[in-house]
Scaffold this active site. Sequence first.
Site, PDB file in Angstrom:
ATOM      1  N   GLU A 164      -6.319  -4.758  10.368  1.00 12.88           N
ATOM      2  CA  GLU A 164      -5.437  -3.742  10.596  1.00 12.88           C
ATOM      3  C   GLU A 164      -5.550  -3.054  11.716  1.00 12.88           C
ATOM      4  O   GLU A 164      -6.366  -1.929  11.754  1.00 12.88           O
ATOM      5  CB  GLU A 164      -5.359  -2.863   9.359  1.00 12.88           C
ATOM      6  CG  GLU A 164      -4.923  -3.438   8.090  1.00 12.88           C
ATOM      7  CD  GLU A 164      -4.077  -2.579   7.212  1.00 12.88           C
ATOM      8  OE1 GLU A 164      -2.893  -2.737   6.837  1.00 12.88           O
ATOM      9  OE2 GLU A 164      -4.595  -1.453   6.958  1.00 12.88           O
ATOM     10  N   ASN A 200       0.905  -1.230  -0.077  1.00 17.62           N
ATOM     11  CA  ASN A 200       0.016   0.059  -0.105  1.00 17.62           C
ATOM     12  C   ASN A 200       0.899   1.293   0.029  1.00 17.62           C
ATOM     13  O   ASN A 200       1.578   1.504   1.224  1.00 17.62           O
ATOM     14  CB  ASN A 200      -0.861  -0.014   1.230  1.00 17.62           C
ATOM     15  CG  ASN A 200      -1.579   1.285   1.361  1.00 17.62           C
ATOM     16  OD1 ASN A 200      -1.832   2.010   0.434  1.00 17.62           O
ATOM     17  ND2 ASN A 200      -2.640   1.142   2.377  1.00 17.62           N
ATOM     18  N   HIS A 230     -10.101   1.278   4.186  1.00 14.58           N
ATOM     19  CA  HIS A 230      -8.720   1.534   4.793  1.00 14.58           C
ATOM     20  C   HIS A 230      -8.993   2.264   6.027  1.00 14.58           C
ATOM     21  O   HIS A 230      -9.663   3.262   5.962  1.00 14.58           O
ATOM     22  CB  HIS A 230      -7.595   1.971   3.891  1.00 14.58           C
ATOM     23  CG  HIS A 230      -6.239   2.122   4.502  1.00 14.58           C
ATOM     24  ND1 HIS A 230      -6.000   2.911   5.498  1.00 14.58           N
ATOM     25  CD2 HIS A 230      -5.241   0.920   4.762  1.00 14.58           C
ATOM     26  CE1 HIS A 230      -4.663   2.580   6.085  1.00 14.58           C
ATOM     27  NE2 HIS A 230      -4.357   1.426   5.515  1.00 14.58           N
ATOM     28  N   GLY A 251       1.614   2.166  10.804  1.00 11.19           N
ATOM     29  CA  GLY A 251       2.763   3.057  10.661  1.00 11.19           C
ATOM     30  C   GLY A 251       3.281   3.596  12.116  1.00 11.19           C
ATOM     31  O   GLY A 251       3.933   4.777  12.294  1.00 11.19           O
ATOM     32  N   SER A 293       2.521  -2.184  10.589  1.00  7.37           N
ATOM     33  CA  SER A 293       3.908  -2.331  10.823  1.00  7.37           C
ATOM     34  C   SER A 293       4.581  -3.685  10.691  1.00  7.37           C
ATOM     35  O   SER A 293       5.293  -4.150  11.540  1.00  7.37           O
ATOM     36  CB  SER A 293       4.172  -1.743  12.605  1.00  7.37           C
ATOM     37  OG  SER A 293       3.798  -0.538  12.640  1.00  7.37           O
ATOM     38  N   GLU A 327      -7.249   5.061   7.047  1.00  6.72           N
ATOM     39  CA  GLU A 327      -7.112   6.432   6.813  1.00  6.72           C
ATOM     40  C   GLU A 327      -8.215   6.975   6.035  1.00  6.72           C
ATOM     41  O   GLU A 327      -8.885   7.899   5.899  1.00  6.72           O
ATOM     42  CB  GLU A 327      -5.817   6.292   6.037  1.00  6.72           C
ATOM     43  CG  GLU A 327      -4.652   6.084   6.939  1.00  6.72           C
ATOM     44  CD  GLU A 327      -3.252   5.517   6.221  1.00  6.72           C
ATOM     45  OE1 GLU A 327      -3.159   5.507   5.127  1.00  6.72           O
ATOM     46  OE2 GLU A 327      -2.627   5.393   7.071  1.00  6.72           O
ATOM     47  N   LYS A 333       0.123   4.431  -0.464  1.00 10.24           N
ATOM     48  CA  LYS A 333      -0.777   5.458   0.007  1.00 10.24           C
ATOM     49  C   LYS A 333      -0.332   6.405  -1.045  1.00 10.24           C
ATOM     50  O   LYS A 333      -0.304   6.458  -2.152  1.00 10.24           O
ATOM     51  CB  LYS A 333      -0.182   5.671   1.392  1.00 10.24           C
ATOM     52  CG  LYS A 333      -0.398   4.461   2.470  1.00 10.24           C
ATOM     53  CD  LYS A 333      -0.136   4.673   3.911  1.00 10.24           C
ATOM     54  CE  LYS A 333      -0.245   3.479   4.452  1.00 10.24           C
ATOM     55  NZ  LYS A 333      -0.504   3.567   6.043  1.00 10.24           N
TER      56      LYS A 333
HETATM   57  P1  PGA Z   1       2.154   0.365   7.802  1.00  6.11           P
HETATM   58  O1  PGA Z   1       0.815   0.714   6.961  1.00  6.11           O
HETATM   59  O2  PGA Z   1       2.653  -1.028   7.241  1.00  6.11           O
HETATM   60  O3  PGA Z   1       3.338   1.420   7.541  1.00  6.11           O
HETATM   61  O4  PGA Z   1       1.885  -0.004   9.131  1.00  6.11           O
HETATM   62  C1  PGA Z   1      -0.088  -0.694   6.853  1.00  6.11           C
HETATM   63  C2  PGA Z   1      -1.261  -0.007   5.904  1.00  6.11           C
HETATM   64  O5  PGA Z   1      -1.726   1.254   6.490  1.00  6.11           O
HETATM   65  O6  PGA Z   1      -1.939  -0.452   5.455  1.00  6.11           O
END
Ligand code: PGA
Length: 248
Positions: free
Chosen positions: A163, A8, A92, A169, A208, A94, A10
Amino acid sequence: MKPLVVANWKMQLGDEDAVATARELAGAPPEHAEVVLCPSFTALAGVAAAITNSSVLLGAQDCAWQERGAFTGGVSPADLRALGCRYVIVGHSERRQHFGETDAMIGVKVRAALGAGLQPILCVGETLEERTLRQREAVLTRQLDILRGVEIIGTARLCIAYEPIWAIGTGHAATPEDVAQAHAFIADSVREHMGAAAEHLRILYGGSVDPTNIAAFLTVPRVDGVLVGTASQTAARLRNLVAAAGRE
Ligand code: PGA
């Protein structure tokens, strides 16, 4: 079956970087995993061209729930499919947090994506506060309720990504024990909502994931792959990640 590694990206990579990264990866595609690249909408066509004739697959980060119409700024799932996307991330955290997406909107997006021949990757997971209050299962129940009555026809497939928001993140991944519990709960709920259609469900963990923990996650029962942000955003990082997955 090979684990699914969904990158991803983003809004982190400009189009040139996305295409260059995809080209680098497609030159020597990882063998231990099925890799799906999810760049921004504007980079999809370039990345599609860069991975042609390789085993690397394409996904989008979101889609509209309508196929056509007066929806300024919307991106039709049918157009994503025509561009070569096989997957689309839906719901997601976000998008839920910054763009106001609700479970109802996400439910219709899942149906629209399936209708267009895309494999939706439905993201679910609890906040830190909900975790502290031991509400994880209640949150997952609410988020998965949208799958009631969803039909999976022919070769269509559904993915769910667990998730936990507190792990995204932050560098603080969930533990394999946490993930095992959540994935078992998700598998049971989906079976309840979708019956036999749930048979080909794939459940991914995201939050992460990096080269130090990926192998441990992939040995957890019912973990069929990972959804990765930070550790996927250059070809070298993605290659390291997949190499580490292959050492389990
Ligand atoms: P990350 O993001 O691996 O940076 O934690 C995962 C995601 O948002 O899908």
